[in-house]
Design an enzyme around this catalytic site. Structure first.
Site, PDB file in Angstrom:
ATOM      1  N   ASP A  74     112.244  19.358  12.169  1.00 14.16           N
ATOM      2  CA  ASP A  74     112.345  19.981  13.493  1.00 14.16           C
ATOM      3  C   ASP A  74     113.088  19.085  14.491  1.00 14.16           C
ATOM      4  OD1 ASP A  74     111.260  22.511  13.148  1.00 14.16           O
ATOM      5  OD2 ASP A  74     109.217  21.739  13.236  1.00 14.16           O
ATOM      6  N   ASP A 149      93.494  24.845  12.108  1.00 17.28           N
ATOM      7  CA  ASP A 149      93.505  23.847  11.028  1.00 17.28           C
ATOM      8  C   ASP A 149      92.610  22.680  11.436  1.00 17.28           C
ATOM      9  OD1 ASP A 149      95.546  25.392  10.043  1.00 17.28           O
ATOM     10  OD2 ASP A 149      97.156  23.962  10.518  1.00 17.28           O
ATOM     11  N   ILE A 150      91.864  22.163  10.470  1.00 19.95           N
ATOM     12  CA  ILE A 150      91.011  21.008  10.763  1.00 19.95           C
ATOM     13  C   ILE A 150      91.857  19.847  11.287  1.00 19.95           C
ATOM     14  CG2 ILE A 150      89.555  19.206   9.709  1.00 19.95           C
ATOM     15  CD1 ILE A 150      88.510  21.288   7.806  1.00 19.95           C
ATOM     16  N   LYS A 241     112.015  37.798  19.306  1.00 21.01           N
ATOM     17  CA  LYS A 241     112.508  38.724  18.291  1.00 21.01           C
ATOM     18  C   LYS A 241     113.309  37.990  17.204  1.00 21.01           C
ATOM     19  CE  LYS A 241     115.494  42.742  17.962  1.00 21.01           C
ATOM     20  NZ  LYS A 241     116.054  42.110  16.792  1.00 21.01           N
ATOM     21  N   GLY A 355     120.711  12.776  -2.654  1.00 21.66           N
ATOM     22  CA  GLY A 355     119.629  13.022  -3.599  1.00 21.66           C
ATOM     23  C   GLY A 355     119.143  11.722  -4.219  1.00 21.66           C
ATOM     24  N   CYS A 382     126.492  10.768   0.554  1.00 22.27           N
ATOM     25  CA  CYS A 382     125.541   9.769   0.067  1.00 22.27           C
ATOM     26  C   CYS A 382     125.551   9.743  -1.465  1.00 22.27           C
ATOM     27  CB  CYS A 382     124.151  10.022   0.655  1.00 22.27           C
ATOM     28  SG  CYS A 382     123.168   8.511   0.714  1.00 22.27           S
ATOM     29  N   LEU A 383     124.554  10.368  -2.119  1.00 24.57           N
ATOM     30  CA  LEU A 383     124.615  10.424  -3.574  1.00 24.57           C
ATOM     31  C   LEU A 383     125.939  11.061  -4.013  1.00 24.57           C
ATOM     32  CD1 LEU A 383     123.207  10.156  -6.363  1.00 24.57           C
ATOM     33  CD2 LEU A 383     122.395  12.483  -6.034  1.00 24.57           C
ATOM     34  N   HIS A 519     125.128  10.086   6.078  1.00 30.79           N
ATOM     35  CA  HIS A 519     124.807  11.516   6.205  1.00 30.79           C
ATOM     36  C   HIS A 519     125.379  12.081   7.506  1.00 30.79           C
ATOM     37  CE1 HIS A 519     121.919  11.985   2.874  1.00 30.79           C
ATOM     38  NE2 HIS A 519     121.650  10.704   3.104  1.00 30.79           N
ATOM     39  N   GLU A 521     125.846  15.045   8.343  1.00 29.96           N
ATOM     40  CA  GLU A 521     125.243  16.327   8.748  1.00 29.96           C
ATOM     41  C   GLU A 521     124.236  16.175   9.890  1.00 29.96           C
ATOM     42  OE1 GLU A 521     124.724  14.736   5.926  1.00 29.96           O
ATOM     43  OE2 GLU A 521     122.769  15.158   5.005  1.00 29.96           O
TER      44      GLU A 521
HETATM   45  N1  GLN Z   1     119.780   7.763  -4.535  1.00 28.29           N
HETATM   46  C1  GLN Z   1     120.875   7.163  -3.855  1.00 28.29           C
HETATM   47  C2  GLN Z   1     120.485   5.845  -3.209  1.00 28.29           C
HETATM   48  O1  GLN Z   1     119.335   5.568  -3.014  1.00 28.29           O
HETATM   49  C3  GLN Z   1     121.437   8.117  -2.813  1.00 28.29           C
HETATM   50  C4  GLN Z   1     120.472   8.441  -1.714  1.00 28.29           C
HETATM   51  C5  GLN Z   1     120.888   9.628  -0.890  1.00 28.29           C
HETATM   52  O2  GLN Z   1     121.725  10.424  -1.303  1.00 28.29           O
HETATM   53  N2  GLN Z   1     120.292   9.799   0.261  1.00 28.29           N
HETATM   54  O3  GLN Z   1     121.339   5.060  -2.882  1.00 28.29           O
END
Ligand code: GLN
Length: 550
Positions: A74, A149-150, A241, A355, A382-383, A519, A521
């Site tokens: 968020d 929620d508790i 809406k 990833g 990244c990955l 990243h 994004e």
């Molecule tokens: N797994 C890879 C690393 O740790 C890439 C991490 C990712 O894409 N955020 O460097």
């Protein structure tokens, strides 16, 4: 202490996923459009100290801030909808609150007293809320989970007390509930809302405004009924809406009079809202001139929540190019050498996102190879950058067994590896990572500077030589392979200012092929698409045109 800042607490009822985060972000957008400064905060009831360790399947994306906090997704909405910068202080979990109280107890700060939920935990929560109030007109605090929620009880108790602490005029409570339409009876039902408000009142909070999530605009009569049963003004019952595009939410709220009601209740004088930029974004979303198809080759393919910021950034890139962006997700475990070209045939651009872990890596490598060899625009994040490097090392530089030591610790050619010692630009000190405990090794988190080579795709996109982008990874490019890969046509066009850490790679002979270790994004905005996303979508559009011309 006297408080000039006003506080809005947003709670949710009936069920989760009603869009409390988007509602809070939209309130922020509306208040900013009236010239007010805002800050936002999310209080999450779960026990994890931060969401960094949670499965993205369950919890969705981990959003990373400039200061290196791993936070709830968020906060991504908050940054996309407002100009506020999020950080460590903008997201607290039950775990983080207790952790701090327990540490104080161990240190002896409570002088032998009995440490209790009230007042110690609630005081800690209230201090965290005050911690983001400095210098802003309005703080919007979203309480995660649903009323009842508790886990959320201490947070609700803290915000209940908060009004008495800072003055009645300085606090309002907004409650988001569901008003479902029941097809069999052809009616919308208000009972769940009544129950939810009753639940909230039983813990001492009377909402001032109700946001009713529904698929149709509520009639005056219905609003009157809800107002009567829930003890709020008719003009405080707002239809939330369903909308086709999330950037429409502030506009719909405004139409319903939400921002007007908020400033009235909080007794703030503001200028009239200026919403033209939002209107333009929504218009561009709804009336695209072009169409482009992007394949996202990843592991968490079932849930768009896992790649929230990524999806948004791609759509922002579309808006910047007046293009609709069709996304299709490819499970990298299901593609291989033989199937890759068939599965990716309709893609005008291929994106391999971030990833962790070995699963699905070979499929991603096939996708990067296909993009490189076929001249399809490729964006590796990244990955995805690491994948591009491994692929290039294997198939263009003759290092057949090249890999990342994350996926094969015995690879003879660890082109991506765990750097054990490096210079950290943020702390300006030499950092050490322990290669013996790879999972526990600390991550490079948050914003780091990067220097770009003139003339590169990246340099042209950013239009500047020095940038800063957010990181969340452990592994890095191994400099022992730099020269060899460079000779074969991989361009290292972005590095840390010291030159040690590779941040961006590109391909010499390719229309658009870029991998970045960070990243991007996380920093994209609907009205200001991130330059790399803007140019990636632009390149994909050009590719699709070339293809249809051929
Ligand atoms: N797994 C890879 C690393 O740790 C890439 C991490 C990712 O894409 N955020 O460097």
């Amino acid at each position: 202490m006297p408080f000039n800042t006003k506080f809005i607490f947003v709670t949710g009822g009936v069920l989760s996923s009603l869009g409390k985060g988007l509602a809070s972000a939209s309130i922020g957008a509306l208040l900013e459009s009236r010239g007010l400064t805002v800050s936002l905060q999310k209080l999450d009831p779960y026990i994890n100290v931060d969401p960094g360790t949670m499965n993205p399947f369950q919890h969705g994306e981990v959003f990373v801030t400039d200061d290196g906090a791993e936070t709830d997704l968020d906060l991504g909405h908050y940054e996309r909808f407002t100009t506020a910068t999020m950080g460590q202080r903008n997201n607290y979990t039950t775990g983080k609150i207790y952790y701090s109280v327990i540490s104080k107890e161990r240190r002896g700060d409570y002088l032998g007293g009995t440490v209790q939920v009230i007042p110690h935990i609630t005081d800690e929560i209230k201090n965290c809320i005050k911690g983001v109030a400095d210098g802003v007109d309005v703080v919007i605090v979203e309480i995660g989970g649903t009323v009842g929620d508790i886990e959320s009880l201490p947070f609700l108790e803290a915000i209940r007390q908060f009004r008495a602490d800072v003055g009645r005029d300085n606090v309002i409570y907004i409650h988001l509930t569901l008003v479902p339409y029941i097809t069999t009876s052809g009616e919308v039902k208000t009972k769940p809302t009544q129950h939810s408000v009753k639940e909230l009142r039983s813990i001492g909070i009377q909402p001032d405004i109700l946001l009713c999530r529904t698929d149709r605009f509520l009639s005056k009569e219905l609003k009157a009924k809800i107002a009567l049963f829930c003890n709020v003004g008719v003009d405080a019952v707002i239809t939330a809406k369903d909308v086709g595009c999330i950037y429409e939410v502030p506009l719909v709220f405004h139409q319903e009079g939400l921002d007007h009601k908020i400033v009235e209740l909080l007794n703030i004088w503001t200028r009239a809202p200026k919403l033209d930029t939002w209107e333009e974004v929504v218009r561009h979303f709804k009336e695209p001139l072009h169409d482009v198809t992007i394949a996202i080759v990843g592991k968490y393919v079932n849930l768009t929540e896992s790649y929230k910021s990524l999806n948004e950034a791609l759509h922002h890139g579309g808006v910047a190019n007046r293009s609709k962006v069709n996304l299709f997700f490819v499970d990298s475990e299901k593609i291989g050498k033989d199937t890759c070209s068939e599965v990716l045939a309709k893609a005008d651009g291929i994106l391999v996102p971030g990833g962790f872990g070995r699963r699905g890596v070979e499929g991603k490598i096939c996708a990067a190879r296909y993009a490189r060899e076929q001249g399809v625009p490729y964006f590796g994040i990244c990955l995805g950058m690491q994948i591009a490097v491994i692929e290039f090392a294997r198939h263009a530089a003759g290092l057949e067994k090249a890999n990342s030591s994350e996926f094969d610790e015995f690879t003879p050619d660890p082109v991506i590896y765990l750097m054990t010692e490096w210079f950290d630009e943020r702390t300006r000190s030499v950092q050490h990572r322990d290669a013996t405990s790879e999972k526990g090794a600390s991550m490079r988190l948050g914003a780091y500077p990067c220097r770009l080579t003139a003339g590169s795709l990246a340099h042209r996109a950013y239009g500047s030589e020095e940038i800063a982008e957010r990181h969340r990874h452990r592994y890095e490019f191994n400099n022992a392979y730099r020269q060899r890969l460079e000779e074969q046509g991989l361009v290292f066009c972005g590095t840390s200012p010291s030159g040690d850490l590779v941040e961006i790679v590109e391909l010499r002979d390719h229309p658009w092929f870029l991998g970045c270790q960070f990243h991007p994004e996380f920093k994209s905005r609907p009205m200001a698409a991130h330059p790399l996303f803007r140019d990636f979508i632009g390149a994909a559009l050009a590719y699709s045109r070339r293809r249809s011309a051929a």
